[in-house]
Design an enzyme around this catalytic site. Structure first.
Site, PDB file in Angstrom:
ATOM      1  N   GLU A 124       0.849  -1.196   0.000  1.00 29.99           N
ATOM      2  CA  GLU A 124       0.000   0.000   0.000  1.00 29.99           C
ATOM      3  C   GLU A 124       0.883   1.243   0.000  1.00 29.99           C
ATOM      4  O   GLU A 124       2.107   1.154   0.193  1.00 29.99           O
ATOM      5  CB  GLU A 124      -0.963  -0.005   1.195  1.00 29.99           C
ATOM      6  CG  GLU A 124      -2.040  -1.090   1.064  1.00 29.99           C
ATOM      7  CD  GLU A 124      -3.026  -1.130   2.227  1.00 29.99           C
ATOM      8  OE1 GLU A 124      -2.895  -0.309   3.147  1.00 29.99           O
ATOM      9  OE2 GLU A 124      -3.896  -2.001   2.210  1.00 29.99           O
ATOM     10  N   HIS A 238      -9.011   9.608   2.461  1.00 27.94           N
ATOM     11  CA  HIS A 238      -8.579   8.518   1.591  1.00 27.94           C
ATOM     12  C   HIS A 238      -8.837   8.943   0.150  1.00 27.94           C
ATOM     13  O   HIS A 238      -9.927   9.417  -0.167  1.00 27.94           O
ATOM     14  CB  HIS A 238      -9.358   7.242   1.929  1.00 27.94           C
ATOM     15  CG  HIS A 238      -8.743   6.006   1.353  1.00 27.94           C
ATOM     16  ND1 HIS A 238      -8.714   5.756  -0.005  1.00 27.94           N
ATOM     17  CD2 HIS A 238      -8.126   4.957   1.941  1.00 27.94           C
ATOM     18  CE1 HIS A 238      -8.091   4.599  -0.213  1.00 27.94           C
ATOM     19  NE2 HIS A 238      -7.729   4.092   0.955  1.00 27.94           N
ATOM     20  N   ARG A 286      -0.943   8.799   1.246  1.00 23.31           N
ATOM     21  CA  ARG A 286      -2.270   9.176   0.768  1.00 23.31           C
ATOM     22  C   ARG A 286      -2.588  10.655   0.920  1.00 23.31           C
ATOM     23  O   ARG A 286      -3.460  11.149   0.202  1.00 23.31           O
ATOM     24  CB  ARG A 286      -3.354   8.287   1.350  1.00 23.31           C
ATOM     25  CG  ARG A 286      -3.397   8.138   2.810  1.00 23.31           C
ATOM     26  CD  ARG A 286      -4.562   7.235   3.191  1.00 23.31           C
ATOM     27  NE  ARG A 286      -4.345   5.849   2.852  1.00 23.31           N
ATOM     28  CZ  ARG A 286      -4.672   4.817   3.645  1.00 23.31           C
ATOM     29  NH1 ARG A 286      -5.204   5.061   4.833  1.00 23.31           N
ATOM     30  NH2 ARG A 286      -4.494   3.592   3.278  1.00 23.31           N
ATOM     31  N   HIS A 345     -11.395   9.661   6.228  1.00 19.68           N
ATOM     32  CA  HIS A 345     -11.022   8.257   6.437  1.00 19.68           C
ATOM     33  C   HIS A 345     -10.531   7.967   7.840  1.00 19.68           C
ATOM     34  O   HIS A 345     -10.938   6.980   8.447  1.00 19.68           O
ATOM     35  CB  HIS A 345      -9.934   7.904   5.413  1.00 19.68           C
ATOM     36  CG  HIS A 345      -9.526   6.470   5.425  1.00 19.68           C
ATOM     37  ND1 HIS A 345     -10.421   5.443   5.224  1.00 19.68           N
ATOM     38  CD2 HIS A 345      -8.314   5.880   5.604  1.00 19.68           C
ATOM     39  CE1 HIS A 345      -9.778   4.277   5.294  1.00 19.68           C
ATOM     40  NE2 HIS A 345      -8.499   4.517   5.533  1.00 19.68           N
ATOM     41  N   ARG A 380      -1.359   9.204   8.643  1.00 21.98           N
ATOM     42  CA  ARG A 380      -1.111   7.793   8.969  1.00 21.98           C
ATOM     43  C   ARG A 380      -0.627   6.993   7.758  1.00 21.98           C
ATOM     44  O   ARG A 380      -1.169   7.131   6.656  1.00 21.98           O
ATOM     45  CB  ARG A 380      -2.401   7.151   9.494  1.00 21.98           C
ATOM     46  CG  ARG A 380      -2.280   5.676   9.764  1.00 21.98           C
ATOM     47  CD  ARG A 380      -3.517   5.134  10.428  1.00 21.98           C
ATOM     48  NE  ARG A 380      -4.687   5.238   9.608  1.00 21.98           N
ATOM     49  CZ  ARG A 380      -5.028   4.369   8.673  1.00 21.98           C
ATOM     50  NH1 ARG A 380      -4.273   3.327   8.403  1.00 21.98           N
ATOM     51  NH2 ARG A 380      -6.137   4.546   7.975  1.00 21.98           N
TER      52      ARG A 380
HETATM   53  C1  SIN Z   1      -7.299   0.806   2.387  1.00 23.59           C
HETATM   54  O1  SIN Z   1      -7.612  -0.374   2.288  1.00 23.59           O
HETATM   55  O2  SIN Z   1      -6.961   1.507   1.456  1.00 23.59           O
HETATM   56  C2  SIN Z   1      -7.332   1.425   3.747  1.00 23.59           C
HETATM   57  C3  SIN Z   1      -6.267   0.876   4.589  1.00 23.59           C
HETATM   58  C4  SIN Z   1      -5.956   1.828   5.684  1.00 23.59           C
HETATM   59  O3  SIN Z   1      -6.572   2.860   5.825  1.00 23.59           O
HETATM   60  O4  SIN Z   1      -5.002   1.566   6.419  1.00 23.59           O
END
Ligand code: SIN
Length: 507
Positions: A124, A238, A286, A345, A380
């Site tokens: 991610e 997000h 993000r 988010h 975060r």
């Molecule tokens: C996501 O699945 O994109 C969210 C994961 C997160 O916020 O840590």
């Protein structure tokens, strides 16, 4: 300067109960606290409150997974460095180290409780390694079920349909229980210790990945009880929440793991939005991606950007939950780009606490998203939230197991009346306290929140609006005071000419 401690005017209490440790919230943080207590102090009575049902909380809804070093080619130093970098350098390095060091054991506990994770690791945004432990795209549900199963086996009482309204405080200002709302009746639960594990605040914005119960109850109750808060201006948006009208009160998150498997963000013309904007492009932290999309929307007047996942092989098998939600809304990700916009988010700040849950108020602990521990810095790192909830919950439970304090009688505090106007609050937060902010907009937000109409009666809706207004005001004031851009707090009126792209991309 000390703030006036207040409490909401409610109908009279109809029942009184007593417990040892009262845990407000039934997600990963609350249940981890309860399980550590049940293990270390089996004779201690522990009561967990769930506002509606545990399956309605943010843990159950989480798609991504849990960031932890489980691959021998990865290392703790790298996870800690990624966490600090994504957080704009604002995080607490010692607490971050504790988090990354204790995350693998937290995951091992979940596996021992019966959680079944996939064998591969996801990637991610902001991570230098594949390190996201996951169960397809329903990781949170797997975590929630494992914790609930373990709690049931340990004899932990989980009271569904019981919402905390306010914390009770004694003559010393120590928390000694909570006023609650159950089946339309107000009651009181007295306790030696109260643990806030009440989750986040996303329902204050009109587009959010959070469940509708995320109305900032924990933050608002703590503020009314006089607890210190920190970093509350850092609200993470997000980048990829589905931009179609919500169905059944639910917006749809399209997990960052989809970009980890190769999906890219594009505009109406098909041009990539992140190419050349950050070394990690679509997998930049993000805050960078959300700010870039938001700048694109302002520049072009478009309603949304697109996430092009047509190149992700086996999308439906890899992301079955997301695929089903998209298909229900008429979008086939294998054939067409997915319309997306940034949505609220995660709250990186919150009730000031250490990783053992200690707050500034005796008798009150805070763990998980409601807590501001400094671990998440100014933004975060993806999939560090469930791990923080598990680690802090466990540590808090162990700490409380060895502690026994008899609290005094609850004393009345200055009465505070309720307000209405949930729609006005959301419009205000969208307009002035979103991805980008200005001093003038934030002042308007505070004025609008101060001018909300009084509620005519105590209802769930007026409680929602009042908590959102209290939290919204605290966030807008903190955001106004921080006049420079940092992490997910972006001020378009920050005039510094030499900001790195990391902090002023798109503004
Ligand atoms: C996501 O699945 O994109 C969210 C994961 C997160 O916020 O840590």
């Amino acid at each position: 300067m000390s703030r006036t401690r207040t409490e909401l005017v409610t109908p009279p209490a109809r029942f009184t109960e007593r417990t040892g440790v009262l845990i407000v919230g039934s997600g990963a943080a609350g249940l981890s606290t309860a399980l550590a207590l049940a293990d270390a102090a089996p004779a201690r009575q522990v009561t967990v409150l769930s506002r509606t049902d545990p399956s309605d909380g943010a843990t159950d809804w989480a798609q991504g997974g849990l960031a932890a070093v489980t691959d021998p080619r990865d290392c703790l130093e790298s996870h800690a460095a990624d966490t600090l970098t994504a957080g704009g350098g604002h995080g607490d390095p010692h607490r971050i180290w504790t988090l990354v060091e204790e995350s693998p054991a937290a995951i091992a506990r979940l596996v021992a409780y019966g959680a079944d994770f996939d064998g591969d690791l996801h990637l991610e945004g902001g991570h230098s390694h594949r390190r996201i432990v996951h169960a397809a795209d329903h990781s949170g549900h797997t975590v929630q079920q494992a914790l609930l199963g373990a709690a049931a086996r340990a004899g932990v009482e989980v009271h569904s349909g019981t919402r905390a309204v306010d914390l009770l405080t004694d003559a010393d200002g120590a928390v000694c229980g909570a006023r609650v709302l159950r089946q339309g009746r107000i009651g009181v639960i007295l306790a030696d210790e109260v643990v806030l594990a009440a989750g986040g605040i996303g329902a204050m914005w009109s587009l959010t990945s959070n469940p509708p119960v995320a109305t900032a109850d924990g933050l608002a109750m703590a503020l009314r009880a006089g607890a210190e808060v920190r970093d509350v201006e850092f609200v993470q948006f997000h980048p990829t929440v589905l931009a179609v009208p919500r169905t059944g009160g639910k917006d749809v998150l399209v997990s960052e793991a989809v970009r980890g498997e190769g999906a890219v963000l594009i505009g109406d013309d098909g041009a990539r939005l992140l190419a050349g904007r950050h070394p990690l492009a679509d997998l930049a932290p993000r805050d960078v991606v959300a700010a870039e999309i938001s700048a694109h929307l302002r520049r072009t007047g478009a309603e949304h950007a697109y996430l092009d996942a047509r190149g992700v092989a086996g999308f439906g098998e890899r992301f079955p939950t997301i695929n089903a939600m998209l298909l229900e809304r008429g979008i086939d990700a294998a054939l067409e780009p997915i319309p997306v916009r940034p949505g609220a988010h995660y709250h990186c700040g919150g009730v000031a606490a250490d990783l053992d849950g200690r707050t500034s108020v005796p008798g009150l602990s805070a763990v998980g998203e409601v807590a501001g521990t400094g671990v998440q810095g100014a933004n975060r790192l993806a999939s560090n939230s469930l791990t923080e909830a598990l680690v802090a919950g466990h540590r808090c439970g162990l700490r409380l197991a060895g502690q026994r304090t008899v609290r005094g009688e609850a004393l009345a505090r200055t009465p505070a009346s309720l307000v209405g106007g949930g729609a006005i609050i959301r419009a205000t937060m969208d307009r002035h306290v979103g991805v980008v902010r200005t001093a003038a907009g934030l002042a308007e937000a505070v004025a609008a929140l101060d001018a909300l109409p009084a509620a005519t009666e105590f209802t769930g809706d007026s409680l929602d609006a009042t908590n959102m207004a209290v939290a919204g005001r605290a966030i807008a004031l903190a955001a106004r005071a921080r006049d420079n851009s940092l992490g997910c707090h972006r001020r378009t009126d920050d005039a510094r000419p030499d900001l790195p792209i990391y902090n002023h991309i798109g503004v």
